[in-house]
Design an enzyme around this catalytic site. Structure first.
Site, PDB file in Angstrom:
ATOM      1  N   SER A 216      32.153 -33.900 -22.917  1.00  9.81           N
ATOM      2  CA  SER A 216      31.060 -33.967 -21.927  1.00  9.81           C
ATOM      3  C   SER A 216      31.558 -33.569 -20.542  1.00  9.81           C
ATOM      4  O   SER A 216      30.904 -32.815 -19.817  1.00  9.81           O
ATOM      5  CB  SER A 216      30.511 -35.395 -21.853  1.00  9.81           C
ATOM      6  OG  SER A 216      29.851 -35.735 -23.042  1.00  9.81           O
TER       7      SER A 216
ATOM      8  N   GLY B 163      24.594 -28.801 -28.352  1.00 12.65           N
ATOM      9  CA  GLY B 163      23.364 -29.320 -27.759  1.00 12.65           C
ATOM     10  C   GLY B 163      23.531 -29.559 -26.266  1.00 12.65           C
ATOM     11  O   GLY B 163      22.615 -29.322 -25.473  1.00 12.65           O
TER      12      GLY B 163
ATOM     13  N   ARG C 225      17.634 -28.422 -33.635  1.00 13.88           N
ATOM     14  CA  ARG C 225      17.602 -29.604 -32.763  1.00 13.88           C
ATOM     15  C   ARG C 225      16.462 -29.543 -31.746  1.00 13.88           C
ATOM     16  O   ARG C 225      16.081 -28.472 -31.283  1.00 13.88           O
ATOM     17  CB  ARG C 225      18.974 -29.773 -32.090  1.00 13.88           C
ATOM     18  CG  ARG C 225      20.024 -30.039 -33.176  1.00 13.88           C
ATOM     19  CD  ARG C 225      21.371 -30.293 -32.631  1.00 13.88           C
ATOM     20  NE  ARG C 225      21.427 -31.532 -31.877  1.00 13.88           N
ATOM     21  CZ  ARG C 225      22.491 -31.911 -31.181  1.00 13.88           C
ATOM     22  NH1 ARG C 225      23.555 -31.135 -31.130  1.00 13.88           N
ATOM     23  NH2 ARG C 225      22.481 -33.052 -30.538  1.00 13.88           N
TER      24      ARG C 225
ATOM     25  N   ASP D 231      27.865 -41.380 -30.031  1.00  9.62           N
ATOM     26  CA  ASP D 231      28.608 -40.381 -30.820  1.00  9.62           C
ATOM     27  C   ASP D 231      29.631 -41.013 -31.756  1.00  9.62           C
ATOM     28  O   ASP D 231      30.255 -40.319 -32.554  1.00  9.62           O
ATOM     29  CB  ASP D 231      29.331 -39.406 -29.887  1.00  9.62           C
ATOM     30  CG  ASP D 231      28.351 -38.506 -29.144  1.00  9.62           C
ATOM     31  OD1 ASP D 231      27.203 -38.358 -29.610  1.00  9.62           O
ATOM     32  OD2 ASP D 231      28.738 -37.954 -28.097  1.00  9.62           O
TER      33      ASP D 231
ATOM     34  N   LYS E 219      21.238 -35.500 -34.188  1.00  7.45           N
ATOM     35  CA  LYS E 219      22.526 -35.003 -33.679  1.00  7.45           C
ATOM     36  C   LYS E 219      22.902 -33.750 -34.479  1.00  7.45           C
ATOM     37  O   LYS E 219      22.044 -33.133 -35.092  1.00  7.45           O
ATOM     38  CB  LYS E 219      23.590 -36.099 -33.794  1.00  7.45           C
ATOM     39  CG  LYS E 219      23.297 -37.293 -32.878  1.00  7.45           C
ATOM     40  CD  LYS E 219      23.331 -36.890 -31.417  1.00  7.45           C
ATOM     41  CE  LYS E 219      23.025 -38.067 -30.498  1.00  7.45           C
ATOM     42  NZ  LYS E 219      22.911 -37.642 -29.095  1.00  7.45           N
TER      43      LYS E 219
ATOM     44  N   ARG F  30      22.804 -38.112 -38.764  1.00  6.82           N
ATOM     45  CA  ARG F  30      24.030 -38.889 -39.004  1.00  6.82           C
ATOM     46  C   ARG F  30      23.770 -40.189 -39.747  1.00  6.82           C
ATOM     47  O   ARG F  30      24.710 -40.768 -40.306  1.00  6.82           O
ATOM     48  CB  ARG F  30      24.776 -39.146 -37.688  1.00  6.82           C
ATOM     49  CG  ARG F  30      25.433 -37.881 -37.192  1.00  6.82           C
ATOM     50  CD  ARG F  30      26.297 -38.095 -35.967  1.00  6.82           C
ATOM     51  NE  ARG F  30      26.967 -36.852 -35.638  1.00  6.82           N
ATOM     52  CZ  ARG F  30      27.400 -36.532 -34.432  1.00  6.82           C
ATOM     53  NH1 ARG F  30      27.245 -37.360 -33.422  1.00  6.82           N
ATOM     54  NH2 ARG F  30      28.010 -35.377 -34.237  1.00  6.82           N
TER      55      ARG F  30
ATOM     56  N   ARG G  22      31.810 -34.728 -36.525  1.00  2.00           N
ATOM     57  CA  ARG G  22      32.122 -36.165 -36.489  1.00  2.00           C
ATOM     58  C   ARG G  22      32.024 -36.816 -37.869  1.00  2.00           C
ATOM     59  O   ARG G  22      32.738 -37.772 -38.150  1.00  2.00           O
ATOM     60  CB  ARG G  22      31.235 -36.870 -35.467  1.00  2.00           C
ATOM     61  CG  ARG G  22      31.434 -36.326 -34.051  1.00  2.00           C
ATOM     62  CD  ARG G  22      30.992 -37.301 -32.989  1.00  2.00           C
ATOM     63  NE  ARG G  22      30.800 -36.623 -31.712  1.00  2.00           N
ATOM     64  CZ  ARG G  22      31.787 -36.268 -30.888  1.00  2.00           C
ATOM     65  NH1 ARG G  22      33.051 -36.519 -31.191  1.00  2.00           N
ATOM     66  NH2 ARG G  22      31.518 -35.649 -29.747  1.00  2.00           N
TER      67      ARG G  22
HETATM   68  C1  S3P Z   1      26.134 -35.759 -24.307  1.00  2.00           C
HETATM   69  C2  S3P Z   1      25.141 -36.686 -24.442  1.00  2.00           C
HETATM   70  C3  S3P Z   1      24.793 -37.313 -25.725  1.00  2.00           C
HETATM   71  C4  S3P Z   1      25.870 -37.105 -26.773  1.00  2.00           C
HETATM   72  C5  S3P Z   1      26.385 -35.701 -26.791  1.00  2.00           C
HETATM   73  C6  S3P Z   1      26.956 -35.319 -25.436  1.00  2.00           C
HETATM   74  C7  S3P Z   1      26.394 -35.188 -22.972  1.00  2.00           C
HETATM   75  O1  S3P Z   1      23.595 -36.752 -26.200  1.00  2.00           O
HETATM   76  O2  S3P Z   1      25.383 -37.454 -28.055  1.00  2.00           O
HETATM   77  O3  S3P Z   1      27.394 -35.551 -27.773  1.00  2.00           O
HETATM   78  O4  S3P Z   1      27.451 -34.565 -22.769  1.00  2.00           O
HETATM   79  O5  S3P Z   1      25.545 -35.371 -22.080  1.00  2.00           O
HETATM   80  P1  S3P Z   1      22.162 -37.305 -25.723  1.00  2.00           P
HETATM   81  O6  S3P Z   1      22.173 -37.323 -24.272  1.00  2.00           O
HETATM   82  O7  S3P Z   1      21.165 -36.357 -26.294  1.00  2.00           O
HETATM   83  O8  S3P Z   1      22.068 -38.673 -26.326  1.00  2.00           O
END
Ligand code: S3P
Length: 437
Positions: A22, A93, A121, A315, A342, A346, A391
């Site tokens: 992130s 995503g 997604r 996650d 996801k 999952r 994962r």
């Molecule tokens: C993330 C936010 C999360 C997480 C993803 C990374 C990010 O998703 O599951 O792996 O970097 O902002 P969501 O914000 O859709 O829950």
């Protein structure tokens, strides 16, 4: 590529897992849009992050990596160029949702696409607020990618209470807000990761959070380049935290791990299950809390996972649920419907994997109930369908530590999206893993 695992073993040693995904995405994005040169150490060089870098390269930003440091020549908020081709964001995503926000206010049109998993997604969650800001975005049926974003220099700030606890949606709206007239604000239904807010401040952008939790910024400011140290990814460390907790004799030190409270649910949940986790050398680096984490084997027991912890460990559930399957008693996860959208569903993929190893689990619409095998119990050997989800592949690799026979994990190549070198590193710590194509 498949992983093959021999049963048994324990995890012993000291390791720094790769950089936080992130934070790495955000470092590239904000560095690209800043004025001046940003230097990033500890960046994750996984496929997801490389897709973000490639997207900015095709919009004219230049990057240079040398000696473990990425240098970004920032283009400024208005310095991106129209890419010649649609931006391919692979499996990510985060890249698609955050870029949708950044690109909604550009003077040129863009198209965003990705792999088969990403094209399934939901993007309606970012299209809705961006359209409310005046953006023009088209998608495939059902709000799925690809996205076609029109040129638009007239975004308006909005106040947006987030309908889902999503850091990606929060970040998308705030990043669009950089280009909007007036104030843009969001409020979260429950706290989610706050790396965007921390990093915007690090780049000198004023951002407020009031007593009611409303996060707001004014459009029209500037980002000033800075140096960033990316901590090790707690989401990658989580596989080893779960593995060491279930394999008798394990004693592991995970160094330099990001322990931002909005990401630390995995530690809280494992501890509530009886895990032996010690936080050492807590410190702050570049606006993010970091620590070394020692994990020793401990017999776990099942729990009802507190709902407030769910977004803080979103996650980490594949790893947590494999650990729960080794615990004494029942673990109940609810309020986790987000897990269904996801990189794979999952909940379904975890239940299917546990069933393949003869561990009982009952699927709920928004979670799962697992009756643990108990501290003397073992998984059967078997074949796991990773559903091309990094994962799921890594979580079920850890199951081998408590299996009585071999485990094969199909289609494990997606591990490279977040954790290149996982198998080699895990083998060095005692997991009996090899890969075959
Ligand atoms: C993330 C936010 C999360 C997480 C993803 C990374 C990010 O998703 O599951 O792996 O970097 O902002 P969501 O914000 O859709 O829950």
């Amino acid at each position: 590529m498949d992983f093959r695992l021999l049963p048994g073993g324990k995890l012993i040693g000291e390791v720094r897992v790769p950089g936080d995904k992130s934070i790495s995405h955000r470092a590239i994005m904000l560095g690209a849009l800043a004025e001046g040169v940003t230097r990033v150490r500890g960046l994750l060089e996984g496929e997801d992050v490389l897709a973000t870098r490639a997207a900015f390269e095709s919009m004219g930003v230049s990057f240079n990596s040398a000696a473990g440091e990425l240098t970004i020549q920032g283009a400024g908020l208005h310095g991106l160029r129209k890419p010649a081709v649609p931006l391919d964001l692979g499996n990510s995503g985060t890249a698609m949702r955050l870029l949708a926000g950044l690109l909604a206010g550009q003077a040129f049109a863009t198209q965003l696409s990705g792999d088969q998993s990403l094209r399934r997604r939901p993007m309606g969650r970012v299209i809705t607020p961006l359209q409310a800001m005046g953006a023009k975005i088209e998608s495939a049926a059902g709000g799925r990618p690809p996205l076609a974003i029109s040129a638009n220099r007239d975004l308006r700030g909005i106040h947006y209470p987030l309908p889902v606890a999503s850091a990606q949606v929060k970040s998308c709206v705030l990043l669009a807000g950089l280009y909007a007239q007036g104030a843009t604000s969001v409020v979260e239904p429950s706290p989610v990761r706050d790396h965007t807010e921390r990093m915007l401040r690090g780049f000198g952008y004023a951002l407020e959070r009031d007593a009611e939790g409303v996060i707001s910024l004014q459009g029209g400011g500037r980002l000033r380049a800075c140096d960033i140290d990316v901590p090790a990814d707690i989401s990658s460390a989580a596989f080893f935290m779960a593995g060491a907790s279930i394999a008798p004799g394990s004693d592991l030190l995970l160094t330099h791990v990001g322990i931002n409270p909005t990401r630390a649910g995995v530690i809280n949940i494992l501890r509530a299950m009886g895990a032996d986790i010690t936080i050492l050398k807590s410190r702050e680096m570049g606006g993010e809390p970091v620590a070394d984490i020692r994990v020793r084997y401990a017999g776990l027991h099942g729990i009802e996972i507190p709902p407030g912890q769910v977004p803080l460990a979103i996650d980490e559930f594949p790893a947590l649920l494999v650990a729960a399957a080794c615990a004494e008693g029942r673990t109940v996860l609810r309020g986790a419907r987000e897990l269904r959208v996801k990189e794979s569903d999952r909940i379904a993929a975890t239940a299917e994997g546990l069933a393949a190893l003869n561990a009982p689990a009952q699927v709920l619409e928004d979670g799962i109930v697992i009756d643990g095998l108990g501290n003397e119990g073992r998984f059967d050997g078997g074949e796991i369908n990773s559903h091309q989800d990094h994962r799921i592949a890594m979580a079920f690799s850890m199951a081998a530590l408590r299996a009585r026979d071999n485990i094969a994990i199909r289609d494990a190549e997606m591990v490279a999206t977040s954790f290149p070198g996982f198998d080699t590193l895990a083998e060095g710590l005692g997991l009996r893993i090899s890969s075959s194509s």
